[in-house]
Structure formats: structure tokens, C-alpha cells
Scaffold this motif. Structure first.
Motif, mmCIF file in Angstrom:
data_model
loop_
_atom_site.group_PDB
_atom_site.id
_atom_site.type_symbol
_atom_site.label_atom_id
_atom_site.label_comp_id
_atom_site.label_asym_id
_atom_site.label_seq_id
_atom_site.Cartn_x
_atom_site.Cartn_y
_atom_site.Cartn_z
ATOM 1 N N ASP A 1 33.040 -29.248 -82.260
ATOM 2 C CA ASP A 1 32.392 -28.295 -83.170
ATOM 3 C C ASP A 1 31.225 -28.886 -83.943
ATOM 4 O O ASP A 1 30.694 -28.268 -84.851
ATOM 5 N N GLY A 2 30.819 -30.112 -83.591
ATOM 6 C CA GLY A 2 29.612 -30.681 -84.177
ATOM 7 C C GLY A 2 29.823 -31.773 -85.199
ATOM 8 O O GLY A 2 28.892 -32.523 -85.493
ATOM 9 N N PHE A 3 31.035 -31.880 -85.745
ATOM 10 C CA PHE A 3 31.245 -32.857 -86.817
ATOM 11 C C PHE A 3 31.113 -34.299 -86.314
ATOM 12 O O PHE A 3 30.412 -35.113 -86.922
ATOM 13 N N MET A 4 31.773 -34.634 -85.211
ATOM 14 C CA MET A 4 31.681 -36.003 -84.692
ATOM 15 C C MET A 4 30.267 -36.276 -84.179
ATOM 16 O O MET A 4 29.740 -37.381 -84.358
ATOM 17 N N GLN A 5 29.649 -35.266 -83.570
ATOM 18 C CA GLN A 5 28.281 -35.455 -83.075
ATOM 19 C C GLN A 5 27.338 -35.795 -84.224
ATOM 20 O O GLN A 5 26.503 -36.700 -84.104
ATOM 21 N N GLY A 6 27.477 -35.060 -85.339
ATOM 22 C CA GLY A 6 26.633 -35.335 -86.499
ATOM 23 C C GLY A 6 26.858 -36.732 -87.046
ATOM 24 O O GLY A 6 25.898 -37.455 -87.370
ATOM 25 N N TYR A 7 28.128 -37.122 -87.122
ATOM 26 C CA TYR A 7 28.472 -38.470 -87.619
ATOM 27 C C TYR A 7 27.858 -39.547 -86.722
ATOM 28 O O TYR A 7 27.225 -40.492 -87.198
ATOM 29 N N PHE A 8 28.032 -39.405 -85.413
ATOM 30 C CA PHE A 8 27.508 -40.424 -84.498
ATOM 31 C C PHE A 8 25.987 -40.465 -84.516
ATOM 32 O O PHE A 8 25.389 -41.543 -84.396
ATOM 33 N N GLU A 9 25.372 -39.304 -84.664
ATOM 34 C CA GLU A 9 23.916 -39.296 -84.707
ATOM 35 C C GLU A 9 23.406 -39.945 -85.995
ATOM 36 O O GLU A 9 22.376 -40.621 -86.000
ATOM 37 N N LEU A 10 24.157 -39.803 -87.093
ATOM 38 C CA LEU A 10 23.769 -40.446 -88.352
ATOM 39 C C LEU A 10 23.846 -41.966 -88.268
ATOM 40 O O LEU A 10 23.022 -42.670 -88.853
ATOM 41 N N ILE A 11 24.854 -42.479 -87.546
ATOM 42 C CA ILE A 11 24.995 -43.945 -87.454
ATOM 43 C C ILE A 11 24.331 -44.499 -86.187
ATOM 44 O O ILE A 11 24.490 -45.675 -85.861
ATOM 45 N N ASN A 12 23.600 -43.609 -85.477
ATOM 46 C CA ASN A 12 22.830 -44.014 -84.294
ATOM 47 C C ASN A 12 23.722 -44.568 -83.183
ATOM 48 O O ASN A 12 23.421 -45.601 -82.580
ATOM 49 N N MET A 13 24.812 -43.868 -82.921
ATOM 50 C CA MET A 13 25.763 -44.280 -81.886
ATOM 51 C C MET A 13 25.640 -43.346 -80.678
ATOM 52 O O MET A 13 25.852 -42.133 -80.809
ATOM 53 N N PRO A 14 25.292 -43.850 -79.500
ATOM 54 C CA PRO A 14 25.251 -42.995 -78.305
ATOM 55 C C PRO A 14 26.629 -42.385 -78.021
ATOM 56 O O PRO A 14 27.662 -43.048 -78.212
ATOM 57 N N HIS A 15 26.633 -41.127 -77.571
ATOM 58 C CA HIS A 15 27.904 -40.463 -77.244
ATOM 59 C C HIS A 15 27.683 -39.525 -76.076
ATOM 60 O O HIS A 15 26.558 -39.083 -75.814
ATOM 61 N N THR A 16 28.770 -39.212 -75.371
ATOM 62 C CA THR A 16 28.666 -38.479 -74.109
ATOM 63 C C THR A 16 28.562 -36.972 -74.272
ATOM 64 O O THR A 16 28.315 -36.271 -73.297
ATOM 65 N N SER A 17 28.779 -36.462 -75.469
ATOM 66 C CA SER A 17 28.765 -35.005 -75.652
ATOM 67 C C SER A 17 27.367 -34.509 -75.996
ATOM 68 O O SER A 17 26.432 -35.284 -76.138
ATOM 69 N N CYS A 18 27.252 -33.187 -76.130
ATOM 70 C CA CYS A 18 25.970 -32.575 -76.492
ATOM 71 C C CYS A 18 25.635 -32.893 -77.948
ATOM 72 O O CYS A 18 26.395 -33.562 -78.653
ATOM 73 N N GLY A 19 24.502 -32.391 -78.402
ATOM 74 C CA GLY A 19 24.083 -32.629 -79.777
ATOM 75 C C GLY A 19 24.896 -31.834 -80.787
ATOM 76 O O GLY A 19 25.656 -30.939 -80.435
ATOM 77 N N MET A 20 24.704 -32.174 -82.066
ATOM 78 C CA MET A 20 25.457 -31.535 -83.142
ATOM 79 C C MET A 20 25.219 -30.026 -83.174
ATOM 80 O O MET A 20 26.168 -29.236 -83.253
ATOM 81 N N TYR A 21 23.964 -29.600 -83.087
ATOM 82 C CA TYR A 21 23.652 -28.166 -83.161
ATOM 83 C C TYR A 21 24.285 -27.418 -82.000
ATOM 84 O O TYR A 21 24.887 -26.355 -82.179
ATOM 85 N N GLN A 22 24.143 -27.955 -80.801
ATOM 86 C CA GLN A 22 24.694 -27.297 -79.613
ATOM 87 C C GLN A 22 26.213 -27.189 -79.696
ATOM 88 O O GLN A 22 26.802 -26.168 -79.317
ATOM 89 N N ALA A 23 26.859 -28.241 -80.182
ATOM 90 C CA ALA A 23 28.317 -28.213 -80.314
ATOM 91 C C ALA A 23 28.751 -27.155 -81.326
ATOM 92 O O ALA A 23 29.678 -26.377 -81.078
ATOM 93 N N THR A 24 28.079 -27.120 -82.466
ATOM 94 C CA THR A 24 28.420 -26.150 -83.502
ATOM 95 C C THR A 24 28.214 -24.721 -83.011
ATOM 96 O O THR A 24 29.058 -23.842 -83.218
#
Length: 324
Positions: free
Chosen positions: A89-112
Motif C-alpha cells: 500500500d505504499g508505506f514500505m516503498q516510501g520508507y525505502f525510497e527515503l533511505i535510498n534502498m533499492p526494492h523490487t516493488s513498484c513506487g510508493m504512489y503506484q502502490a498506494t
């Protein structure tokens, strides 16, 4: 040098058990010659690394690291296997993007956006994406049963707006059953979407980022023994999942075109699996899942296998795409 991969699993929703299964399949399947895999359990009361002996070590949320035997371990990439909140739902995506951590899912906006069924469908409608007729209710709204039935008809589906794995969904055949179905949905979410029944072939379409391009996987046809594709049908063997689907060439081309269009309109990346029902020969979108099931029995891995993509290749590609 092998890369450290954190596989996050669990979550805060009713889907956490399914997520643990998906995450463990990823853990068991990742190419051990390329990756050091770490199981990370994400729950409301704890974020922990779980080793092979099931010992737990707390995650430092400042940089998503873990210390084991006085040695700090950092990660090169996160493999997201959390179905539902907070992984889809975007929460983990936002967190990872804030700490500059690559992740396999879509972006925060798309997830939300995709996690919110009614917002996602409303966003896609202006692009010509066909959907069922729908009626929206928020917790506390006055419920006008006649207005609902006038808009969507009977039978209809009452769904929790932000939930997966068919939690909080009921097929309603009679007006007197509508209130109970709404109560069930409100146990999962404070927003409800009520949709008209689409009588036609149901298919599931996987679309992924693969080797730098958008790839539509072989389509799966859903044939359920139950009244609809509910939790039992999805996870307890009460359905047939036929891959590739028994579609005409025209149907296949239509749904492939729509599924790819949806993925690209939303500027997705990583995995996605969307559900469609054919009505009058046209695919109607039900929902978009951005963290689909990843067990060996799950639909997306079945589709990848039909495209001659093994689980190891599928997961390796997801990491390569995230690191690209």
C-alpha cells in the motif's frame, strides 16, 4: 562479490500468513551463488531478521540494517513479498525510497493507488479501461440499499476497498443480504466498493518488468467451484487455474493490450497481476495487484513457468531490475 538481499514478509493485514509462504519460497529459491538471502519479518510489534535457527535480531529502522554477533549487516536490495499493508500500500516503498534502498516493488504512489481499488479504477477510466458499474460507501455513511441496487443491480459484489486475497468480499444475491455483506467488508476496511456482477470468463494477467521491457505473461483462466474466486478458491483448491487460458485469438490480443496499457499508464515496475472479466467480448478490469502471490502454486509463477521463466530466473530478474 555476492549481494545481500533482504526478503521482507509478513505484514499487518489478514494476508500475513500467505506473505510468509511467498517470502519463504523466495528465500529458498534465490540463486545462492549470487545472493546472500535474509528473511526479514515485518510485523506491527517487531521488525526482525530471522536466521535459519529461527533466532530473531531486531532491524535498525534508521538504515534498515541488522547487527548479528557484533557485526553490522547492510543490504544491497530488498525483495518485497508483503501482501497487503504495509508492503503493498505504499508505506514500505516510501520508507525505502527515503533511505535510498533499492526494492523490487513498484513506487510508493503506484502502490498506494493500486491498493485503493476505487481510486485505481477511477484513474484508469478516462483512458478507456472498462470496469464494472460501482457504488462507494465510507464507514459512517447512511446506507441506502435501494440506491445501491438501482446503480449496480443484483447479484453484486461487496468488497473491502483496500484488502486482498478476497478478505472482506461477499457476493450478494438478495437485497436482505446486503447489510450483512457490508458489515463483513467493514471488518477489513473503512471504505467499501460495491460492484455489478459481470457474467463472463475471468482471467488473471501477469505483467512484469523483464530485462528492461514490459512483458505480458501467458494468461490464466479462472474456473471456480465456488460462487466466485474467493479465499477458498484461491488457496484451498476450490478452483481450476488454466494456463494458458482458453481464449480466442481476439480475446487474448484484447486483454494483453489492455493489461500492458494499464501497467504503462500507471508507470509500474516490478511484478503485477490484474484480474479481468470478459463482458460482451471486452475485458473489464477488476483490480491490480502489485505484490502477487509468489508460492510455487501461485498464479504469477505458473504464468512465468508457461513462458519458460523459472522461479530462480523470475526472482533474479526482479532484483536485477531493482538494481538497474
Amino acid at each position: 562479490m555476492k549481494k545481500n538481499i533482504a526478503i521482507i514478509m509478513g505484514g499487518y493485514s489478514s494476508e500475513y500468513k500467505i506473505s510468509l509462504k511467498s517470502g519463504n519460497v523466495v528465500f529458498e529459491t534465490l540463486d545462492a551463488s549470487k545472493y546472500n538471502a535474509y528473511r526479514i519479518h515485518i510485523f506491527k510489534d517487531k521488525w526482525v531478521y530471522v536466521d535459519v535457527n529461527d533466532a530473531e535480531f531486531p532491524i535498525d529502522k534508521n538504515d534498515f540494517s541488522v547487527t548479528v554477533k557484533n557485526k553490522k549487516i547492510t543490504f544491497d536490495c530488498v525483495f518485497n513479498a508483503i501482501h497487503g499493508s504495509p508492503g503493498e500500500d505504499g508505506f514500505m516503498q516510501g520508507y525505502f525510497e527515503l533511505i535510498n534502498m533499492p526494492h523490487t516493488s513498484c513506487g510508493m504512489y503506484q502502490a498506494t493507488l493500486t491498493y485503493n481499488k476505487r481510486d485505481c479504477l477511477s484513474t484508469l477510466k478516462p483512458y478507456g479501461i472498462k470496469t464494472a458499474e460501482s457504488f462507494y460507501i465510507n464507514l459512517g455513511d447512511i446506507i441506502n440499499e435501494d440506491a445501491i441496487i438501482t446503480k449496480v443491480g443484483l447479484p453484486c459484489f461487496v468488497k473491502a476497498n483496500k484488502a486482498g486475497s478476497s478478505f472482506g468480499i461477499t457476493k450478494v444475491h438478495k437485497k436482505e443480504d446486503l447489510k450483512n455483506a457490508i458489515d463483513i467488508a467493514f471488518k477489513e476496511d473503512d471504505e467499501i466498493i460495491i460492484e455489478s456482477f459481470l457474467d463472463g470468463t475471468e482471467v488473471s494477467v501477469g505483467v512484469i518488468s523483464y530485462k528492461g521491457e514490459t512483458k505480458v505473461l501467458p494468461i490464466t483462466e479462472i474456473v471456480t467451484e465456488n460462487d466466485f474466486f474467493d479465499y477458498e478458491a484461491k488457496y484451498l483448491g476450490k478452483s481450476q487455474e488454466i494456463t494458458p487460458a482458453r481464449l480466442s485469438k481476439e480475446q487474448k490480443e484484447k486483454v494483453n493490450t489492455v493489461a500492458k496499457k494499464v501497467y504503462e499508464i500507471l508507470k509500474m515496475k516490478g511484478f503485477s497481476r490484474s484480474e479481468y472479466i470478459f463482458k460482451n467480448g471486452e475485458p473489464h478490469l477488476l483490480e491490480v495487484n502489485t505484490i502477487p502471490g509468489l508460492t510455487r502454486e501461485s498464479i504469477l509463477p505458473q504464468q512465468a513457468a508457461a513462458a519458460n521463466i523459472s522461479l530462480t530466473k523470475l526472482f533474479d530478474n526482479a532484483i536485477e531490475e531493482a538494481l538497474r
